[in-house]
Design an enzyme around this catalytic site. Structure first.
Site, mmCIF file in Angstrom:
data_model
loop_
_atom_site.group_PDB
_atom_site.id
_atom_site.type_symbol
_atom_site.label_atom_id
_atom_site.label_comp_id
_atom_site.label_asym_id
_atom_site.label_seq_id
_atom_site.Cartn_x
_atom_site.Cartn_y
_atom_site.Cartn_z
ATOM 1 N N HIS A 69 39.691 94.340 32.865
ATOM 2 C CA HIS A 69 41.136 94.573 32.780
ATOM 3 C C HIS A 69 41.408 95.816 31.957
ATOM 4 C CE1 HIS A 69 40.293 92.734 28.889
ATOM 5 N NE2 HIS A 69 41.321 93.454 28.454
ATOM 6 N N THR A 71 44.033 96.658 29.100
ATOM 7 C CA THR A 71 45.073 96.107 28.209
ATOM 8 C C THR A 71 46.240 97.088 28.121
ATOM 9 O OG1 THR A 71 43.341 95.068 26.874
ATOM 10 C CG2 THR A 71 45.524 95.254 25.869
ATOM 11 N N HIS A 153 42.030 102.133 29.137
ATOM 12 C CA HIS A 153 40.603 102.002 29.472
ATOM 13 C C HIS A 153 40.321 100.605 30.004
ATOM 14 C CE1 HIS A 153 40.926 99.849 25.709
ATOM 15 N NE2 HIS A 153 39.834 99.196 26.092
ATOM 16 N N THR A 155 37.195 97.960 29.374
ATOM 17 C CA THR A 155 35.932 97.682 28.684
ATOM 18 C C THR A 155 34.941 97.127 29.699
ATOM 19 O OG1 THR A 155 37.023 97.223 26.576
ATOM 20 C CG2 THR A 155 34.821 96.300 26.879
HETATM 21 O O1 ACK Z 1 38.816 95.698 25.980
HETATM 22 P P1 ACK Z 1 40.150 95.517 25.449
HETATM 23 O O2 ACK Z 1 41.217 96.474 25.737
HETATM 24 O O3 ACK Z 1 40.076 95.292 23.864
HETATM 25 O O4 ACK Z 1 40.644 94.067 25.820
HETATM 26 C C1 ACK Z 1 40.449 93.165 24.780
HETATM 27 C C2 ACK Z 1 41.621 92.215 24.679
HETATM 28 O O5 ACK Z 1 42.495 92.781 23.710
HETATM 29 C C3 ACK Z 1 41.249 90.808 24.241
HETATM 30 O O6 ACK Z 1 40.319 90.819 23.238
HETATM 31 C C4 ACK Z 1 41.959 93.967 23.189
HETATM 32 N N1 ACK Z 1 42.225 93.990 21.755
HETATM 33 C C5 ACK Z 1 41.757 93.140 20.810
HETATM 34 N N2 ACK Z 1 42.276 93.444 19.609
HETATM 35 C C6 ACK Z 1 43.086 94.526 19.786
HETATM 36 C C7 ACK Z 1 43.901 95.324 18.932
HETATM 37 N N3 ACK Z 1 44.003 95.070 17.630
HETATM 38 N N4 ACK Z 1 44.585 96.354 19.471
HETATM 39 C C8 ACK Z 1 44.499 96.629 20.787
HETATM 40 N N5 ACK Z 1 43.762 95.913 21.651
HETATM 41 C C9 ACK Z 1 43.056 94.885 21.160
HETATM 42 C C10 ACK Z 1 40.500 93.968 23.515
#
Ligand code: ACK
Length: 218
Positions: A69, A71, A153, A155
């Site tokens: 995904h 975010t 992005h 992951t």
């Molecule tokens: O890979 P990502 O974008 O990085 O997707 C996961 C998702 O939320 C669930 O863990 C993102 N994530 C986790 N903590 C944060 C944060 N503090 N700020 C922005 N994105 C986050 C994580």
């Protein structure tokens, strides 16, 4: 009320449709498989292993944890700054459940994460919180000056013990650096090295990935 507090998700984002998950996952694996055989990569292997002579199998080195995904807003069930406002945004409500076409324009690898850079369209940027890149300025000086949406992005994997939040930070850091040294023309595009084990492959043909705008509760 308790209900209101728990009704916000962990995050909102675009979730790749399942056939697309497979396509993107395979492309990433092929890239990792090739990358760790390149002489240029082996020259900097110490960044990954801490030892010059050791080998690394990048396919084993990274673990995938979540469905693929991109975010848009990390809400942390409402505890994150701006979470409630985001959920109330009419564009967010209107777009919820719609399928978008994401453009993946680069793949990047660091000793911590592997990810795909997503280049958002004007329409997609409406779902992107304007202060995202500013939030990381303290840890990554210069990130606040990058164009809005720079952190977008997917992951694709994390090294053992690394949390997925690191992938977006690794991308922002690469984008604040001067353009890396071009080390290799690969089938997928040109590969650049950014020191300290950071690699970015700009895709000759962006990958078009269908993804549903939705949220994840966990
Ligand atoms: O890979 P990502 O974008 O990085 O997707 C996961 C998702 O939320 C669930 O863990 C993102 N994530 C986790 N903590 C944060 C944060 N503090 N700020 C922005 N994105 C986050 C994580």
């Amino acid at each position: 009320s308790l209900l209101e507090e728990t009704s916000l998700p962990l995050y909102f984002g675009w979730f790749l449709l399942s056939s697309v998950q497979v396509k993107v996952g395979c492309t990433a694996m092929d890239f990792l498989k090739t990358l760790d055989t390149l002489e240029a990569f082996k020259k900097h292997i110490v960044d990954f292993t801490g030892q010059a002579e050791k080998e690394v199998d990048l396919e084993q080195y990274f673990e995938t944890k979540e469905t693929l995904h991109c975010t848009t807003k990390f809400c942390n069930y409402g505890k994150a700054d701006g979470a409630k406002e985001y959920a109330k945004n009419p564009v967010v409500k209107k777009s919820y459940g719609s399928v978008f076409s994401l453009s993946l324009t680069a793949l990047f690898v660091t000793p911590r994460t592997v990810g795909a850079r997503v280049s958002l369209t004007e329409e997609q940027l409406q779902l992107w919180p304007a202060d995202t890149e500013k939030e990381s300025e303290e840890g990554i000086p210069g990130s606040a000056s990058l164009p809005v949406g720079s952190r977008a992005h997917i992951t694709l994997g994390c090294a053992s013990g690394v949390e997925p939040v690191q992938t977006g930070l690794d991308l922002l850091q690469i984008l604040t650096l001067p353009e890396g040294e071009a080390v290799e023309e690969m089938e997928l595009g040109s590969l650049r090295y950014y020191d300290e084990g950071r690699w970015m492959l700009s895709l000759r043909e962006p990958i078009c990935a269908a993804a549903c705008f939705s949220s994840f509760y966990g």
